[in-house]
Design an enzyme around this catalytic site. Structure first.
Site, PDB file in Angstrom:
ATOM      1  CG  HIS A  39      13.968 -46.604 -76.992  1.00  0.00           C
ATOM      2  ND1 HIS A  39      14.389 -47.293 -75.873  1.00  0.00           N
ATOM      3  CD2 HIS A  39      14.517 -45.380 -76.884  1.00  0.00           C
ATOM      4  CE1 HIS A  39      15.135 -46.515 -75.127  1.00  0.00           C
ATOM      5  NE2 HIS A  39      15.235 -45.337 -75.713  1.00  0.00           N
ATOM      6  NE  ARG A 150       3.819 -34.479 -75.336  1.00  0.00           N
ATOM      7  CZ  ARG A 150       3.336 -33.241 -75.508  1.00  0.00           C
ATOM      8  NH1 ARG A 150       3.566 -32.601 -76.636  1.00  0.00           N
ATOM      9  NH2 ARG A 150       2.628 -32.653 -74.575  1.00  0.00           N
ATOM     10  CD  GLN A 155      16.652 -35.734 -75.007  1.00  0.00           C
ATOM     11  OE1 GLN A 155      17.677 -35.914 -74.373  1.00  0.00           O
ATOM     12  NE2 GLN A 155      15.964 -36.736 -75.524  1.00  0.00           N
ATOM     13  CB  SER A 187      13.062 -44.567 -67.990  1.00  0.00           C
ATOM     14  OG  SER A 187      14.432 -44.284 -67.784  1.00  0.00           O
ATOM     15  NE  ARG A 189      19.939 -42.522 -66.253  1.00  0.00           N
ATOM     16  CZ  ARG A 189      20.062 -41.576 -67.192  1.00  0.00           C
ATOM     17  NH1 ARG A 189      18.995 -41.030 -67.735  1.00  0.00           N
ATOM     18  NH2 ARG A 189      21.257 -41.177 -67.578  1.00  0.00           N
TER      19      ARG A 189
END
Ligand code: PAF
Length: 294
Positions: A39, A150, A155, A187, A189
């Site tokens: 991010h 990407r 998305q 990620s 996650r």
């Protein structure tokens, strides 16, 4: 540059308008928080192309299925705000669910075609939730440059098309997937992975890297590009949702019996334990993920 945090869409909009009135451009990075280096690299890219960086942090309930991880999705607001400050972000939008979904809301945004394969059938309603919230976030931010990773390639394609079709005054830009030293795509996650699952997950970038090398060596048979990826991931013990080749723009299916053209999306979704991981490369466009085991 000080950090301004807005909870109301109207306040965030007014702050972005003030930047534009001064002749500035907003670089907007929509997120669900739990910010990681991926991010923050998007924030850096936004800062390189705009005068003021805005980040939204909102765990969007409508893009999670009933059996998905909405409740346990990592929420680390204080840390996220510190990270934003350290990367020169000027505005953060952290709305409540009630702000983004007024009581009795009845409106959803659906992008057809692009959402019918890959993650679409595996996560019913997911892309409708994404398109709906991103449309609202774009309306809140106003004219801007919006940057998306990407890693979430489908998305990105859905958001690009939605922005184009609905005439949003927003330039949507994709940014290369940011990876750990061993190739694993960053990620939020990844924090769910045990050390053993984490080790298995490295096989995803490794298998994609091998496919990039085969493509670079001249292989164009779809079965020879896709099949070894599937075999390697199964052998590693990952539970596959899909390993697919698709056209990189319209996401149209490429059968194993076909040959791929100049560019082709090779996309993977797989579970390590109960954690669903996605990754991809565009053959003919992306380099092999670095750091992955041979
Ligand atoms: O990629 C994400 O973090 C989310 O799907 C997004 C684009 C912020 C919409 O909630």
């Amino acid at each position: 540059m000080s950090l301004h945090v807005h909870q109301r869409a109207a306040d965030f909009h007014a702050a972005c308008e003030a930047v534009r009135r001064r002749g500035g451009r907003i670089g907007f990075v929509p997120t669900m928080g739990a910010l990681h280096e991926g991010h923050l690299k998007l924030c850096d890219a936004a800062r390189a192309r705009a005068n003021s960086v805005a980040v939204s942090i909102f765990v969007n309930p409508t893009q999670f299925g009933p059996n998905e991880d909405f409740a346990r999705y990592p929420r680390t607001l204080e840390r996220d705000l510190e990270a934003c400050k350290s990367r020169g972000v000027e505005h953060v939008f952290t709305p409540s669910v009630e702000e983004m979904y007024p009581k009795n809301d009845r409106t959803r945004v659906r992008v057809e075609g692009l959402t019918e394969g890959l993650c679409g059938p595996k996560r019913p309603g997911h892309f409708e939730g994404v398109a709906t919230i991103v449309a609202k976030l774009f309306l809140a931010a106003g004219p801007c440059l919006a940057i998306f990773g990407r890693k979430d390639y489908q998305q990105l394609k859905v958001i690009e098309r939605m922005a184009r079709d609905l005439l949003f005054p927003v330039t949507v830009q994709g940014h290369a997937t940011i990876r750990e030293a061993d190739g694993l795509a960053l990620s939020s996650r990844n924090v769910y992975l045990s050390p053993e699952q984490r080790n298995t997950a490295r096989q995803i970038p490794a298998a994609l890297a091998a496919a990039v090398r085969r493509f670079a060596a001249g292989e164009r048979r779809a079965a020879e590009l896709r099949g070894p990826v599937e075999a390697r991931l199964r052998e590693a013990g990952l539970r596959l949702d899909y390993v697919e080749l698709r056209g990189p723009d319209e996401l149209d299916a490429i059968e194993d019996s076909a040959e791929v053209g100049e560019r082709a999306l090779l996309a993977v979704a797989a579970f390590a334990g109960s954690t669903r991981l996605i990754d991809n490369v565009v053959l003919g466009e992306d380099p092999a993920p670095e750091g992955a085991p041979e």
